[in-house]
Motif scaffolding. Structure first.
Motif, short mmCIF file in Angstrom:
data_model
loop_
_atom_site.label_atom_id
_atom_site.label_comp_id
_atom_site.label_asym_id
_atom_site.label_seq_id
_atom_site.Cartn_x
_atom_site.Cartn_y
_atom_site.Cartn_z
N ASN A 69 89.44 38.43 59.61
CA ASN A 69 90.28 39.57 59.97
C ASN A 69 89.78 40.14 61.30
N VAL A 70 90.40 39.70 62.39
CA VAL A 70 89.92 40.08 63.72
C VAL A 70 91.02 40.78 64.51
N LEU A 71 90.62 41.78 65.27
CA LEU A 71 91.56 42.44 66.18
C LEU A 71 90.98 42.39 67.59
N LEU A 72 91.79 41.92 68.52
CA LEU A 72 91.36 41.84 69.92
C LEU A 72 91.93 43.02 70.68
N MET A 73 91.06 43.72 71.41
CA MET A 73 91.54 44.79 72.30
C MET A 73 91.12 44.49 73.73
N GLY A 74 91.84 45.06 74.67
CA GLY A 74 91.49 44.84 76.07
C GLY A 74 92.51 45.46 76.99
N TYR A 75 92.30 45.25 78.28
CA TYR A 75 93.27 45.66 79.28
C TYR A 75 94.03 44.42 79.75
N ILE A 76 95.34 44.54 79.91
CA ILE A 76 96.09 43.47 80.58
C ILE A 76 97.00 44.11 81.62
#
Lengths: 308, 308
Positions: free
Chosen positions: A52-59
């Motif tokens: 159960n993974v969530l990726l966050m970041g700027y795009i």
């Protein structure tokens, strides 16, 4: 839930050409385009492990849209902050013998988007394991150190793994919120400020250098396995000789393995074996950030861990 | 109205680096991204000349959106057919001494999109001057020759300039719909199948080779100016010595100048001077597909045209 941050995501383009000739025009035989960046590799591997993974970041911009589409193609959960400009492109030109790389720096992240990121993160309240991996973008009115520290303090998390460049890591280690780092030998030497001559010296540094007090350190040694400090115990991991196809992304896969081990309450020995197996499996595959579950299962039996 | 076709548009990326080292990692000093392709350069120059120009072509994916946005930023009228895949990226790595290029091939254009293009074109009914410039993309069930010929026959046009690779041009010259071509010396030799030794030989070929019967030919000779066949008269253009900054796109700017001259009913001598001035002005500027009106006005006085 494992939360992975990828602050400076990219489109990774690999051009396969017969021979790179400076000053000439080349039409590549094959072109591979992937969503890239160290954090994205970590999240990809966790996704393949069905975690159960969530990726966050700027795009940013149309490149950002391409990155998001590529992640959705592999059903990787993501929440990005969309900023001004264009997400960066990282180019690798492969001629069979050499890999020549051109890495863009990526867009400036304005304060308004940094705030939006924090705001989104705070709404999540908690996660079990958190990974910050890869370079920090150019930030308006903030240093990478401040930015990473703010992120670490914006969500309740039991275990934080930070895998950023050594120059940033050195200062970050002063914070209690950094629980685990994963340097290779070069990064380790850069971190401590001198070159270790042999394994015993590295063990000594891991034991006594105040930089690593109360930190887990996963020091990878390439074909020589790894030295691991976990809960103030020291371990040595020995790995089998395997056919290496492409080592790019192996460090990120190891980070994914550590996060997976912590999340699933593996004991120290099993966590170390699992993390090493993820790194080796990635290196045995052509694609970056890809592992094979059957390879991992086989590898776990072949990796030896001794307490030292 | 001048209609310009750019079938295989691209994002042109120029990376300025200190030195290209094979097998190394490079972080460029500057990154320039433009909408590119020969047809787009032609349309850009016509747009700067305040000519009534419409750009048509195929674009694909997020790269296509970036191309369209970049054209709208310079208010260049465009109508694209959006196809599957991604528009190509063309990379130039500049280290001050050499330009190393990586050119993607671009997406396959399916039949359905070829039909949509023709349909859109037929609805326009007529234009005065039409330009087809740059390479043809990979086409489903059609050769570049068939595709170009169909385009030329889908709209009523008084004057068609075709600037594509010599191998395609040779066959295209059999069609009455091709009125003008603009080869350089290398392309000219490739077209006729042998290497000309001197100017007189080129003049002889232009006069007598059946390939060029009833065609206007604008044969550019670099610093030696140009040989022009126009309405079956032959001209020689002499150009002044100028400070060349970046010759990329000069051929496209010359094509734009020819189209402008035809559209505005310039006499032969003025058309030739104007076209040459556009090419030279482009070469005097750092950016590709950019000209200066004041430079053009100055250059026109310095370019000499003699009938031969």
């Amino acid at each position: 839930m494992i939360l992975v941050h990828s602050f400076n995501s990219s489109i990774d383009i690999t051009y396969q050409i017969d021979h790179l000739n400076i000053g000439q025009v080349h039409r590549p035989n094959t072109v591979i385009k992937n969503a890239g960046g160290k954090g994205i590799n970590v999240a990809k591997v966790l996704n393949q492990l069905k975690e159960n993974v969530l990726l966050m970041g700027y795009i940013a911009g149309n490149n950002g849209k391409t990155i998001k589409t590529k992640l959705e193609d592999i059903t990787l959960s993501n929440e990005f902050i969309e900023t001004d400009g264009e997400s960066r492109i990282c180019i690798a030109i492969n001629d069979g013998l050499h890999q020549t790389e051109i890495l863009e720096s990526g867009p400036l992240i304005k304060k308004v988007y940094q705030k939006e990121y924090i705001h989104k993160l705070k709404r999540k309240q908690h996660c079990n394991v958190q990974v910050i991996s890869g370079s920090t973008p150019i930030l308006e009115d903030a240093t990478p150190l401040e930015h990473t520290h703010t992120i670490l303090n914006s969500i309740e998390s039991n275990y934080n793994i930070v895998d950023v460049r050594a120059s940033e890591l050195q200062q970050l280690l002063q914070y209690d919120e950094v629980h685990c780092i994963k340097p290779n030998e070069t990064e380790f030497d850069e971190l401590i400020g001198f070159t270790c001559e042999h394994l015993e010296q590295r063990i000594d540094v891991l034991k006594h250098n105040p930089l690593f007090q109360n930190k887990d350190v996963f020091l990878t040694l390439g074909a020589n396995g790894a030295l691991i400090k976990r809960n103030n115990h020291l371990y040595r991991a020995h790995i089998p000789n395997m056919q290496i196809v492409n080592p790019v992304g192996s460090g990120d896969s190891t980070v994914a393995g550590i996060a997976y081990g912590i999340e699933n309450l593996f004991d120290d020995e099993m966590m170390i074996k699992f993390a090493m197996a993820c790194g080796i499996s990635n290196a045995m595959n052509e694609q970056t950030g890809y592992i094979s579950l059957s390879q991992i299962n086989e590898l776990i039996d072949k990796i030896k861990v001794e307490k030292i």
